[in-house]
Each structure stands twice: as C-alpha cells, then as structure tokens.
Scaffold this motif. Structure first.
Motif, PDB file in Angstrom:
ATOM      1  N   ALA A 178       2.348   6.557   0.982  1.00  0.00           N
ATOM      2  CA  ALA A 178       3.760   6.460   0.607  1.00  0.00           C
ATOM      3  C   ALA A 178       4.669   7.074   1.668  1.00  0.00           C
ATOM      4  O   ALA A 178       5.873   6.797   1.690  1.00  0.00           O
ATOM      5  N   ASP A 179       4.099   7.870   2.552  1.00  0.00           N
ATOM      6  CA  ASP A 179       4.882   8.503   3.612  1.00  0.00           C
ATOM      7  C   ASP A 179       5.051   7.612   4.837  1.00  0.00           C
ATOM      8  O   ASP A 179       5.538   8.066   5.873  1.00  0.00           O
ATOM      9  N   THR A 180       4.640   6.361   4.734  1.00  0.00           N
ATOM     10  CA  THR A 180       4.748   5.426   5.854  1.00  0.00           C
ATOM     11  C   THR A 180       5.663   4.269   5.492  1.00  0.00           C
ATOM     12  O   THR A 180       5.812   3.918   4.324  1.00  0.00           O
ATOM     13  N   GLU A 181       6.283   3.659   6.497  1.00  0.00           N
ATOM     14  CA  GLU A 181       7.113   2.475   6.288  1.00  0.00           C
ATOM     15  C   GLU A 181       6.240   1.225   6.326  1.00  0.00           C
ATOM     16  O   GLU A 181       5.381   1.079   7.186  1.00  0.00           O
ATOM     17  N   ARG A 237       0.799  -1.235   0.000  1.00  0.00           N
ATOM     18  CA  ARG A 237       0.000   0.000   0.000  1.00  0.00           C
ATOM     19  C   ARG A 237       0.829   1.282   0.000  1.00  0.00           C
ATOM     20  O   ARG A 237       0.353   2.337  -0.410  1.00  0.00           O
ATOM     21  N   ASN A 238       2.063   1.226   0.470  1.00  0.00           N
ATOM     22  CA  ASN A 238       2.881   2.440   0.523  1.00  0.00           C
ATOM     23  C   ASN A 238       3.782   2.596  -0.700  1.00  0.00           C
ATOM     24  O   ASN A 238       4.649   3.467  -0.721  1.00  0.00           O
ATOM     25  N   ALA A 239       3.577   1.752  -1.705  1.00  0.00           N
ATOM     26  CA  ALA A 239       4.399   1.812  -2.916  1.00  0.00           C
ATOM     27  C   ALA A 239       3.637   2.393  -4.097  1.00  0.00           C
ATOM     28  O   ALA A 239       4.035   2.225  -5.245  1.00  0.00           O
ATOM     29  N   ILE A 240       2.536   3.089  -3.807  1.00  0.00           N
ATOM     30  CA  ILE A 240       1.699   3.659  -4.856  1.00  0.00           C
ATOM     31  C   ILE A 240       1.942   5.160  -4.940  1.00  0.00           C
ATOM     32  O   ILE A 240       1.703   5.902  -3.989  1.00  0.00           O
ATOM     33  N   SER A 241       2.433   5.611  -6.077  1.00  0.00           N
ATOM     34  CA  SER A 241       2.737   7.033  -6.264  1.00  0.00           C
ATOM     35  C   SER A 241       1.488   7.891  -6.086  1.00  0.00           C
ATOM     36  O   SER A 241       0.396   7.527  -6.538  1.00  0.00           O
ATOM     37  N   GLY A 242       1.668   9.020  -5.408  1.00  0.00           N
ATOM     38  CA  GLY A 242       0.581   9.970  -5.249  1.00  0.00           C
ATOM     39  C   GLY A 242      -0.344   9.683  -4.091  1.00  0.00           C
ATOM     40  O   GLY A 242      -1.229  10.491  -3.794  1.00  0.00           O
TER      41      GLY A 242
END
Length: 279
Positions: A216-219, A207-212
């Motif tokens: 994406a601001d989470t590990e 879920r954190n590898a999706i641009s925009g």
C-alpha cells in the motif's frame, strides 16, 4: 490460513509470450495454477481475439519489444492479419478465443477479461450514473454475445471481469449464469458500487489497494502511496464476494498479499506461491 488461488496473468506473462496458446497451455500444466487470466477484444469482423493492448504493436513496449510484429488498432484489423501477427518476437501468434479455449484442459479455470467491445470510448473504471447505464450496456452487448457464444463450448470454470461497467451490465443481461468480477482502477468505492449493482461474485483490486499490506506504500494502478481508506477485503467478505488481487511480479509481493487473506492472486510468474509458502 488457506493458500490463495494462483491466477496465471496472461498465461504467466513473465515467462511466456502473453495471451498466446503456448503460454496458456504451458500455464495449465503447472500444478499451482488454479485459473488462467486472458484478455479479449474484437477483430474488425467481431470475432473475439486474445490480446491485451488496443494496438497490435502495443500501447507500450515490453522491455523494448513491440507486442507483435503487426501494427494498427485491433478492432480495425482483419482476423486473418491478427491471427498472423507474431507475439514478442516469437513464432507464437495472436489466437482467437475459441482457439485458446480448445487448447487448454477444462480442469483449469479461465478468467476472461472483457477488454474492449470495439470502441475508443470505454468509460474505463467509472461507476456510471443511472442515465448512462443502458447506453453503455448496448455498446458492449454485441461483443459480449460473441464471447459468450464461444465460451459456452468450454466446460471448465469461467469468470468474466472488466474495468468497464457496461461490460458487466451486458454480461448480466446475456448470461447471468456466469460469475462476474469488477476490476478496480484508482477508486475502491466505485469498484464496490459496481460489484453491488451487478451482484458480482468477485472484486479484483490492484496489489497496493489492500489494507495492511506493505504494498500500500507504493504507487500503482492509479492509486497513490498510502493506506487505503477502505478495507476492501472486509467489505467484500461481508457481502459474500471473493477478492482476487493483481498483479504479483515476485514472491515478496505474493507473500505479502497472501498474508492479508485474499482469495486469489494474479501472478506474472509460476512458482511464486510455492516459494512464498516455503518461507
């Protein structure tokens, strides 16, 4: 924008004992559910069983509870012992793949994650060098053959996924008629390479590898916080692949992911998509 398909993670693991017949059957009755996601690996005899962790007690606890009331490596435990193991303090037991598929309607699709072929050496999340690919395919072949033999009796939609390139290589050799998806862990470029190598119909990033997306601001899932260098949706769409992202744990996450235009979202709870779409 079309709403993304809702994929019930282990049969909505947030509200039911994961990967059990009851979880799958209940998830299948939810109108929102497009597909179930389950994990398979072999018992000591090679029979595919539905369980996520390598060990029966779990590789981690779930809110302080062991995964089952049994112990030991799944691949070293008899089928009888595995089928008797109670899941997360309930009366639900670890099912065989055949038992679970028999319990659900063929109107609901099933995403079968090929978790482990019966070895500790998985080459997890790697894009393999050419000299290693045949060997890793052979490691997975006996188990994948058993899985396909079981799944051939199911007339619903099937999608096979794995973090392991060897599993996808075996699937493509044994049953190229089925759809395949590469699961991504910590390396989007490796995931794309594998998807291209086996012409996978889908790619499954975290879920954190999706641009925009604010996520994406989470590990998570081996990725640090920060905007991904690759726009996985753009790359996948250009190559004709669908993007199913994992795992939404609340409606905020579901809403944020749906706004990016992903094709499917793996969800821990039912109703996340309905609530998000009402906002």
């Amino acid at each position: 924008m079309d709403s993304p398909a809702v994929i019930a993670h282990r049969g909505y693991a947030g509200v039911a004992p994961e990967n059990t017949v009851a979880a799958a059957a209940n998830a299948a009755t939810n109108d929102e559910t497009t597909m179930l996601e389950i994990d398979v690996q072999p018992a000591a005899c090679g029979t595919p069983v539905v369980i996520h962790d390598e060990r029966l007690e779990g590789d981690r606890t779930r809110d302080g509870r062991p995964l089952t009331d049994a112990t030991g490596l799944v691949r070293e435990t008899s089928l009888e012992e595995i089928r008797a193991a109670r899941v997360l303090g309930t009366e639900e037991t670890v099912p065989t793949l055949a038992e679970l598929l028999e319990a659900i309607p063929e109107t609901v699709g099933v995403n079968v994650e090929l978790k482990n072929p019966g070895t500790a050496d998985l080459r997890f999340g790697e894009s393999l060098p050419v000299e290693d690919r045949d060997d890793r395919r052979e490691v997975w072949t006996p188990f994948v053959e058993r899985v396909i033999e079981t799944c051939d009796a199911f007339d619903g939609e099937l999608l096979f996924s794995s973090f392991c390139e060897g599993a996808l290589a075996a699937l493509r050799e044994i049953a190229p008629r089925y759809a395949a998806a590469t699961l991504v862990w910590d390396d989007l470029e490796a995931g794309l390479e594998i998807a291209r190598r086996y012409d996978c119909e889908a790619i499954h990033p975290p879920r954190n590898a999706i641009s925009g997306a604010p996520l994406a601001d989470t590990e998570y899932a081996g990725f640090g916080a920060g905007e991904p260098e690759i726009d996985i949706i753009e790359e996948a769409r250009a190559e004709g692949r669908t993007v199913n992202v994992w795992t939404a744990e609340n409606w905020h996450q579901f809403e944020a992911l749906a706004a990016t235009g992903v094709d499917g979202i793996v969800a821990d709870y039912p109703g996340l998509g309905t609530y998000a779409s009402d906002q």
